[in-house]
Design an enzyme around this catalytic site. Structure first.
Site: not given
Ligand code: G6P
Length: 608
Positions: A2, A27, A74, A100-101, A481, A485, A488, A504, A603
């Site tokens: 947000c 954001r 968001w 925001n929160g 990572e 990437k 995402e 395994h 983000k």
């Protein structure tokens, strides 16, 4: 997570608010809205979807007004619809709130307010704030917001305007970032400095529990006990050009390509050639304090957690200290064992991730010494740690983290070098690390020169549904990572595994439709990789490998290789991660995905 921006001054607010919102769109980007005081009335416009949708609406209905607040969302409570978009208003349409929160007691407050006759129109937790302010209003918006805040449990960064007091914005924070942008005859509030940078570099960061009353002529601050307070004005030292795309198709590509420079900035002034060590002025730890540490815990989320894992391998191998890496969301609730001989390192690009911040507070509460590896100067984590290492990587806007990751590993290498020299490393060994670090930015340029080759390779893998990333030692976290990437930004399912663990379980998935990417530079475990590759080939799998230039063992075994220059084992992740970033980027672009704003992500995750 947000974005909030507010303006009060002599100019028309809406164009300024829209400009600020666009800079904050990274954001959160599922809906947006704006509220302006026009002739003693509140006018609110909202739209589901990207900010562009709101812009279309406002283009049809130009709004005049010089005080306003805006929000890009968001979603946490309630679907991303127009109705749930912020700003939210009270029953009388006199108060507008952006937030925001998460308000944790919103259900109880909603019930209480309904019993007193308030009508709710959205499913959000935020709407209770507008009704609480309405409930408590007796002539001062500042006092009404103050009274409302006393009822709230949870996290918030809020900005409130009222039709009764045009020319005033009340802003407050607890848990979610907020700042006042100080202009000349005009002032701003924002959740992050990028929203106001085009107009002022002077900002005042609000701390926990603080409230600001902002007018065009100035601003007043008060602390959690309502005591007036004065605070230092900070100057932002990056400019607009740094957060604009500068000719690149996407922020993500720009940030990938900036890595030689961002890493140079992380290392600048910190490498001591002669002494074979690092200068880290912000640690706030004496050599005696460093020597007293008997254990390190590193905690972080997402990509920063992967950097933490590389740090664990480095610190254990080079500085010979036991290190544990914990997801911040786990650490905070695990009754962790830390004491005053434990060093807790928190890693966060944004410095605002809610779980990482809570983990930091938990560690401090238990007496641990804390340092932060943070990119955003002035962020909450940066202000709450005992000391730390700033990345100086510049603003990262693309939601998928790239340059922050390589700079985080660079910063961890500097810390490893410093601690190593105090404990286990000779000056010669130290100098060797210094030399290898110094060569890295140029080596990154060599990797980036392979962009076109990687783009062509990506073309062949655009239609796959699953990809497996395998690595060992320092490159196991790189496998994680690389997989993160890809998933995402391209929505292709991908997993990272230690190469030898493949047998395994994941080996059951391998067939000609599932490519496998081996991250196998020349290092201490390189000789173990060919066997793992043969196991994949025997099952018809296609193999891509990231290897060191001149490699002759792995190259003949695989379908495609991408080469990186040779460096020390512990620094290979900085080079091997870049081809994987580019591969994910080009695959996602070819699939038509919005790489800078992937679906459902944000983000900076400022909620639990
Ligand atoms: C979000 C971002 C990730 C990031 C993670 C941790 O999930 O999308 O890219 O790695 O948060 O963020 P931080 O700012 O704490 O590094």
């Amino acid at each position: 997570m947000c974005g909030i921006v507010g303006y009060v001054g002599p100019k028309q607010a809406v164009p300024l608010l829209m400009e600020g919102l666009k800079r904050l769109e990274y954001r959160g980007y599922d809906s947006a809205g704006v509220a302006v005081v026009v002739d003693g009335r509140l006018v609110v416009h909202k739209a589901a979807g990207k900010i562009a949708m709101l812009e279309v609406q406002l283009g049809r209905l130009p709004l005049k007004g010089t005080t306003g607040i805006a929000h890009t969302r968001w979603a946490t409570h309630g679907a991303p619809t127009t109705r749930n978009a912020h700003p939210h208003t009270d029953c009388g349409d006199m108060v507008a709130v952006v937030h925001n929160g998460i308000i944790e007691n919103s259900t109880a407050l909603r019930t209480m307010l309904r019993e007193r006759g308030h009508r709710f129109v959205s499913e959000t937790d935020t709407e209770v704030i507008a009704h609480l302010v309405e409930q408590f209003y007796t002539g001062s918006i500042e006092d009404a917001v103050g009274a409302a805040l006393r009822e709230l449990e949870g996290a918030y960064g809020i900005a409130v305007i009222s039709a009764r007091e045009p020319g005033t914005i009340v802003a407050a924070r607890k848990g979610s970032p907020l700042l006042v942008g100080v202009g000349d005859g005009e002032n701003f509030v924002a959740s992050d400095a990028s929203a106001v940078l085009a107009h002022t570099r002077s900002v005042v960061y609000l701390d926990e529990g603080e409230l600001a009353v902002v007018r065009s002529t100035g601003y007043q601050l008060r602390d959690r006990h309502a005591t007036p307070l004065t605070k230092e004005i900070s100057q932002i030292d990056w400019d607009l050009a740094t957060i604009e795309r500068g000719g690149y198709a996407h922020f993500m590509l720009k940030e990938i390509c900036e890595q030689p420079e961002s890493l140079r900035n992380t290392l600048r002034g910190r490498l001591l050639e002669e002494e074979g060590t690092a200068r880290l002025g912000g640690l706030n730890l004496t050599e005696e304090q460093l020597a007293r540490i008997d254990r390190i815990v590193i905690t972080a989320c997402g990509t920063s957690w992967h950097a933490a894992m590389v740090g664990e391998y480095m610190l254990e191998e080079v500085a010979r200290l036991p290190v544990e890496v914990e997801y911040a969301s786990e650490f905070r609730y695990r009754n962790p064992i830390v004491d005053d001989r434990t060093l807790v390192i928190v890693i966060s690009q944004s410095g605002e991730t809610a779980d990482t911040l809570a983990a930091l507070r938990e560690a401090k509460g238990r007496g641990a010494r804390t340092i932060g590896i943070v990119n955003q100067v002035g962020s909450t984590i940066a202000r709450e740690v005992d000391g730390g290492i700033f990345l100086h990587a510049g603003p990262e806007i693309g939601v998928a983290s790239t340059k922050a990751f390589t700079s985080q590993i660079g910063a961890l290498a500097l810390f490893t070098l410093k601690l190593g020299r105090l404990r286990a490393l000779s000056i010669l060994q130290g100098r060797e690390i210094v030399g290898a670090l110094r060569r890295l930015p140029e080596q990154l340029e060599a990797v980036l020169a392979k962009k076109a080759e990687i783009e062509a390779l990506a073309e062949r893998y655009v239609r796959v549904s699953n990809v497996l990333y395998l690595g060992r030692g320092y490159n196991f976290p790189v496998a994680l990572e690389g997989a993160l990437k890809l998933k995402e930004i391209s929505y292709i399912h991908a997993e990272g595994y230690p190469a030898a663990e493949m047998k395994h379980g994941p080996i059951a998935l391998i067939d000609e439709l599932m490519p496998v990417i081996f991250i196998a530079p020349k290092d201490g475990v390189h000789a173990k990789i060919p066997t793992n590759i043969e196991e994949v080939r025997a099952r018809g799998g296609r193999v891509i490998a990231v290897v060191t230039e001149g490699d002759t063992t792995i190259t003949p075994l695989v379908d495609h290789v991408i080469t990186i220059p040779e460096t020390m084992d512990m620094l290979t992740p900085i080079l091997t991660s870049v081809p994987l970033q580019l591969l994910a980027y080009y695959v996602a672009v070819r699939r038509g995905c919005n790489v800078d704003q992937p679906r459902n992500l944000a983000k900076s995750v400022t909620v639990e």
